[in-house]
Structure formats: structure tokens, C-alpha cells
Design a protein around this motif. Sequence first.
Motif, PDB file in Angstrom:
ATOM      1  N   UNK A 234       0.825  -1.209   0.000  1.00  0.00           N
ATOM      2  CA  UNK A 234       0.000   0.000   0.000  1.00  0.00           C
ATOM      3  C   UNK A 234       0.858   1.258   0.000  1.00  0.00           C
ATOM      4  N   UNK A 235       1.865   1.279   0.841  1.00  0.00           N
ATOM      5  CA  UNK A 235       2.711   2.460   0.942  1.00  0.00           C
ATOM      6  C   UNK A 235       3.427   2.754  -0.384  1.00  0.00           C
ATOM      7  N   UNK A 236       3.801   1.705  -1.104  1.00  0.00           N
ATOM      8  CA  UNK A 236       4.549   1.871  -2.345  1.00  0.00           C
ATOM      9  C   UNK A 236       3.708   1.517  -3.573  1.00  0.00           C
ATOM     10  N   UNK A 237       2.403   1.656  -3.442  1.00  0.00           N
ATOM     11  CA  UNK A 237       1.493   1.278  -4.527  1.00  0.00           C
ATOM     12  C   UNK A 237       1.814   1.998  -5.834  1.00  0.00           C
ATOM     13  N   UNK A 238       2.215   3.275  -5.754  1.00  0.00           N
ATOM     14  CA  UNK A 238       2.450   4.040  -6.979  1.00  0.00           C
ATOM     15  C   UNK A 238       3.571   3.444  -7.823  1.00  0.00           C
ATOM     16  N   UNK A 239       4.445   2.661  -7.189  1.00  0.00           N
ATOM     17  CA  UNK A 239       5.560   2.089  -7.935  1.00  0.00           C
ATOM     18  C   UNK A 239       5.123   0.934  -8.832  1.00  0.00           C
ATOM     19  N   UNK A 240       3.898   0.478  -8.659  1.00  0.00           N
ATOM     20  CA  UNK A 240       3.385  -0.546  -9.569  1.00  0.00           C
ATOM     21  C   UNK A 240       3.326  -0.004 -10.991  1.00  0.00           C
ATOM     22  N   UNK A 241       3.090   1.291 -11.123  1.00  0.00           N
ATOM     23  CA  UNK A 241       3.101   1.908 -12.452  1.00  0.00           C
ATOM     24  C   UNK A 241       4.514   1.972 -13.009  1.00  0.00           C
ATOM     25  N   UNK A 242       5.501   2.235 -12.149  1.00  0.00           N
ATOM     26  CA  UNK A 242       6.901   2.214 -12.582  1.00  0.00           C
ATOM     27  C   UNK A 242       7.252   0.838 -13.156  1.00  0.00           C
ATOM     28  N   UNK A 243       6.765  -0.217 -12.484  1.00  0.00           N
ATOM     29  CA  UNK A 243       7.095  -1.559 -12.956  1.00  0.00           C
ATOM     30  C   UNK A 243       6.485  -1.800 -14.331  1.00  0.00           C
ATOM     31  N   UNK A 244       5.256  -1.381 -14.508  1.00  0.00           N
ATOM     32  CA  UNK A 244       4.600  -1.552 -15.810  1.00  0.00           C
ATOM     33  C   UNK A 244       5.410  -0.864 -16.912  1.00  0.00           C
ATOM     34  N   UNK A 245       5.821   0.366 -16.652  1.00  0.00           N
ATOM     35  CA  UNK A 245       6.570   1.114 -17.655  1.00  0.00           C
ATOM     36  C   UNK A 245       7.949   0.502 -17.875  1.00  0.00           C
ATOM     37  N   UNK A 246       8.556  -0.021 -16.814  1.00  0.00           N
ATOM     38  CA  UNK A 246       9.868  -0.668 -16.957  1.00  0.00           C
ATOM     39  C   UNK A 246       9.767  -1.922 -17.819  1.00  0.00           C
ATOM     40  N   UNK A 247       8.697  -2.685 -17.639  1.00  0.00           N
ATOM     41  CA  UNK A 247       8.496  -3.880 -18.449  1.00  0.00           C
ATOM     42  C   UNK A 247       8.314  -3.511 -19.922  1.00  0.00           C
ATOM     43  N   UNK A 248       7.567  -2.434 -20.153  1.00  0.00           N
ATOM     44  CA  UNK A 248       7.385  -1.959 -21.531  1.00  0.00           C
ATOM     45  C   UNK A 248       8.722  -1.525 -22.116  1.00  0.00           C
ATOM     46  N   UNK A 249       9.477  -0.754 -21.335  1.00  0.00           N
ATOM     47  CA  UNK A 249      10.782  -0.276 -21.805  1.00  0.00           C
ATOM     48  C   UNK A 249      11.726  -1.447 -22.092  1.00  0.00           C
ATOM     49  N   UNK A 250      11.564  -2.530 -21.351  1.00  0.00           N
ATOM     50  CA  UNK A 250      12.410  -3.694 -21.547  1.00  0.00           C
ATOM     51  C   UNK A 250      11.878  -4.652 -22.601  1.00  0.00           C
ATOM     52  N   UNK A 251      10.901  -4.186 -23.379  1.00  0.00           N
ATOM     53  CA  UNK A 251      10.314  -4.966 -24.474  1.00  0.00           C
ATOM     54  C   UNK A 251       9.612  -6.238 -24.009  1.00  0.00           C
ATOM     55  N   UNK A 252       9.189  -6.251 -22.744  1.00  0.00           N
ATOM     56  CA  UNK A 252       8.424  -7.389 -22.235  1.00  0.00           C
ATOM     57  C   UNK A 252       6.939  -7.020 -22.286  1.00  0.00           C
ATOM     58  N   UNK A 253       6.407  -6.939 -23.489  1.00  0.00           N
ATOM     59  CA  UNK A 253       5.022  -6.506 -23.681  1.00  0.00           C
ATOM     60  C   UNK A 253       4.035  -7.447 -23.003  1.00  0.00           C
ATOM     61  N   UNK A 254       4.281  -8.739 -23.124  1.00  0.00           N
ATOM     62  CA  UNK A 254       3.389  -9.711 -22.498  1.00  0.00           C
ATOM     63  C   UNK A 254       3.424  -9.587 -20.980  1.00  0.00           C
ATOM     64  N   UNK A 255       4.639  -9.456 -20.438  1.00  0.00           N
ATOM     65  CA  UNK A 255       4.761  -9.300 -18.991  1.00  0.00           C
ATOM     66  C   UNK A 255       4.080  -8.042 -18.499  1.00  0.00           C
ATOM     67  N   UNK A 256       4.173  -6.963 -19.282  1.00  0.00           N
ATOM     68  CA  UNK A 256       3.534  -5.704 -18.915  1.00  0.00           C
ATOM     69  C   UNK A 256       2.019  -5.846 -18.905  1.00  0.00           C
ATOM     70  N   UNK A 257       1.476  -6.535 -19.913  1.00  0.00           N
ATOM     71  CA  UNK A 257       0.030  -6.737 -19.985  1.00  0.00           C
ATOM     72  C   UNK A 257      -0.458  -7.570 -18.799  1.00  0.00           C
ATOM     73  N   UNK A 258       0.294  -8.609 -18.456  1.00  0.00           N
ATOM     74  CA  UNK A 258      -0.083  -9.456 -17.319  1.00  0.00           C
ATOM     75  C   UNK A 258      -0.014  -8.670 -16.016  1.00  0.00           C
ATOM     76  N   UNK A 259       1.038  -7.848 -15.885  1.00  0.00           N
ATOM     77  CA  UNK A 259       1.181  -7.047 -14.668  1.00  0.00           C
ATOM     78  C   UNK A 259       0.064  -6.011 -14.576  1.00  0.00           C
ATOM     79  N   UNK A 260      -0.236  -5.353 -15.685  1.00  0.00           N
ATOM     80  CA  UNK A 260      -1.310  -4.369 -15.682  1.00  0.00           C
ATOM     81  C   UNK A 260      -2.635  -4.993 -15.292  1.00  0.00           C
ATOM     82  N   UNK A 261      -2.912  -6.178 -15.806  1.00  0.00           N
ATOM     83  CA  UNK A 261      -4.162  -6.858 -15.465  1.00  0.00           C
ATOM     84  C   UNK A 261      -4.195  -7.242 -13.992  1.00  0.00           C
TER      85      UNK A 261
END
Length: 368
Positions: A234-261
Motif C-alpha cells: 500500500x505504501x509503495x502502490x504508486x511504484x506498480x506503475x513504474x514496474x509496468x513502464x519498466x516492463x514496456x521499456x524492456x520490451x516485455x510486452x506480455x509481462x507488462x500486460x499481465x502485470x497491468x491486469x
Amino acid sequence: MMLRTLAFSALTVAMVSPALAQMTPTRPTPTLSIGDKAPELKDVEWLRGEPISGWQEGQVYVLDFWATWCGPCIAAMPHVQKLHEEYEDKGVHFIGVSIWPRPNQTATAEWLATRGEQYTYRFAEDNDAGLNANAFMRASGQGGIPTVMIIDQSGKLAWIGHPMADMDESLAKIVAGEWDAEAYAKEKAEREARQRELMAKSRPIMERLQTAFYAEDWSGMAKAIDELLELDSEMFAQYSLHKYMALIKGDDTRGAAEWGNKVLTQLYPDNTQLLNWFAWAIVDPETELKPEQRDHRLAVRFAERANALAEGKDADVLDTLAMAHYSAGNRDKAIELQKKAVALATDPGMKEMFQSRLVRYESGESPE
């Protein structure tokens, strides 16, 4: 109204660097605590409303400390205004206290005249020496704005916090005479001790996160964020968006979609602000994502959930949802939603921006 992220790099630097800075023990030991007699506002310039010379017995005072350069402060103002309208006939006085001026900021009086006409509660500005910022903020150990302090019917400090965090329920209890200041002070102290402990534990993780970001080590960044979320989701919830963007930047599109869901359906399905941030990060015209990296259907899902939570009453969320639909090719739906966003917007600058987007949607142009 809620603030949204713009670019990934700006988002990361803005959120990681202050987090590291906040862990530096530079604040003095508080001398003003819950239950103490509240200091009075002294040597302020009253910019709106009748001046208040002291805390009248039987009356409640809500002090909202803010500045024109502070985006979150301005984003919270419609909520403060709503509470003012609800309580203005119940012996509750709302005061926006402008503090901590910066050299290039819009002058407070100018801002109120051009962008704050809709806010009808009192406004005052601290003196050049920061007398009131020191008496209230520094004395109580507060290092960020917006910060609200509520003074109860006996002139004592009853509550301190963010205007969007539990203020409504606390104010209602204070006004009704049902507030347990002692219990709140104990709970607040325990919560802050827990936060200090978490921030100390998170410091090395934050440093690795920042190092990974500047090195464009997207996998390392995602791993560091997993550690933060495991520490306190909860305290670091905003960093979940950082992870999504990092996965996208790392060309892990599938991983990003799974994480976003997972964020949407399991981790934070009721976090309106975070869901709105996610949607906007995908569709923002100024995003660093390439066209092929934008998951428009996911953005629509995020924005629709945020709008449902906001009950269709948040102009900023509606604007995000409209942009998501337009980006996904749903032009008619985007126009319908954008008209609602324009109608609900209270800030003149925001209303103008929303209106310009509506014109683009209606003409079929790019929203950029």
C-alpha cells in the motif's frame, strides 16, 4: 480532481528522488502535537474572506496549507471547497494558508483572481519570514503540502493530514463532538513510527531502483519494485506503475500486460487515483511510449474502473477515459465523455484544456 503522470522519466525522478530525500532525518523534533493548544495565525495577509483574529470557543477551524506551485494542493481544492459548502453553516471555518513561496511561482493573489474564483472559503498568505509555516508546519514536524490541520471547539489541534486522506470522517466526528484526540494521537504516532521503519528498510531498495533507472536496467528496476511492494504494497502502490513502464521499456510486452491486469483486478482494484494514473500513462500524448507499445484496450479498462469508482463525477478521470476511448478509436464515446469532463471542470485552466481536446475529438484530429 486528480493529478496524472506525464512522461516516464519525469515520473520516476519525481517519485524516487523525493522518497530518498524524505528518509533523511533533517526534521526537528515536533513541539506541536495533537491535543496541544493551537497557535494563532499571526501577521498574515488576508486575501479572501473576513480576517480571523483567534480561535473562537465552540467553532472549528480547518487550515489548508498550500502554495500555487503545488499541483497536489490545487488538485485537492475542489474537495476542500465541497466540505466548506457542507459545513459553512455548522460553525466550521475553512482557511487556505499559502506558505513556502518560490521565486518564480504565480503570486497567490493573482492565482486566486485568475484561477481560484470558484473557491469561496477564506485565504491568507504567510509573511515573508514564514512565521506561520514555522509555527504550524515545522513545529508539528510536517514537511510537505498539502497539509490540513483541524482545530477543535476548544482551540486545540485535533487532526493533521492530507486533505484527501480520512479528513471527511475525522471532521464529521470533530464537529459532532465525538472525536477521541488521545486515541487518534496514539494511532498517528504508531503509524508514523511504522512509516519511518519502512522508509529505513526501503532506502537501499530505492537506491538500487534509482541506479537501475539511470542505467536503463529495466529488469533490475522491475525487481527492485517487487521488493518495495513486498515490503508494503500500500505504501509503495504508486511504484506498480513504474514496474509496468519498466516492463514496456524492456520490451516485455506480455509481462507488462499481465502485470497491468494484475494491478487492475487483484492488487489495486479500488485505488481510483492509481488506476487513473495507469490509464493516462498509456494514452498521454506526451508519453515516451512508442505507438506500438500503447495498450489502448488496457487503458480503457483502467479508466473505466477509475470512473466507476469516482461515480462519473471526477472531471480529470472523465478526461482520461475520453482520451482512452479516442485513442482506441471510439470517437463518439470520447466526445460524449469529454463533454461531461468539460461540464464538471471547475479550474478555468483545466476547463480550457478539456475544451480544446473536445474540439480536436469533434474534428477528428489527433488529441496531441
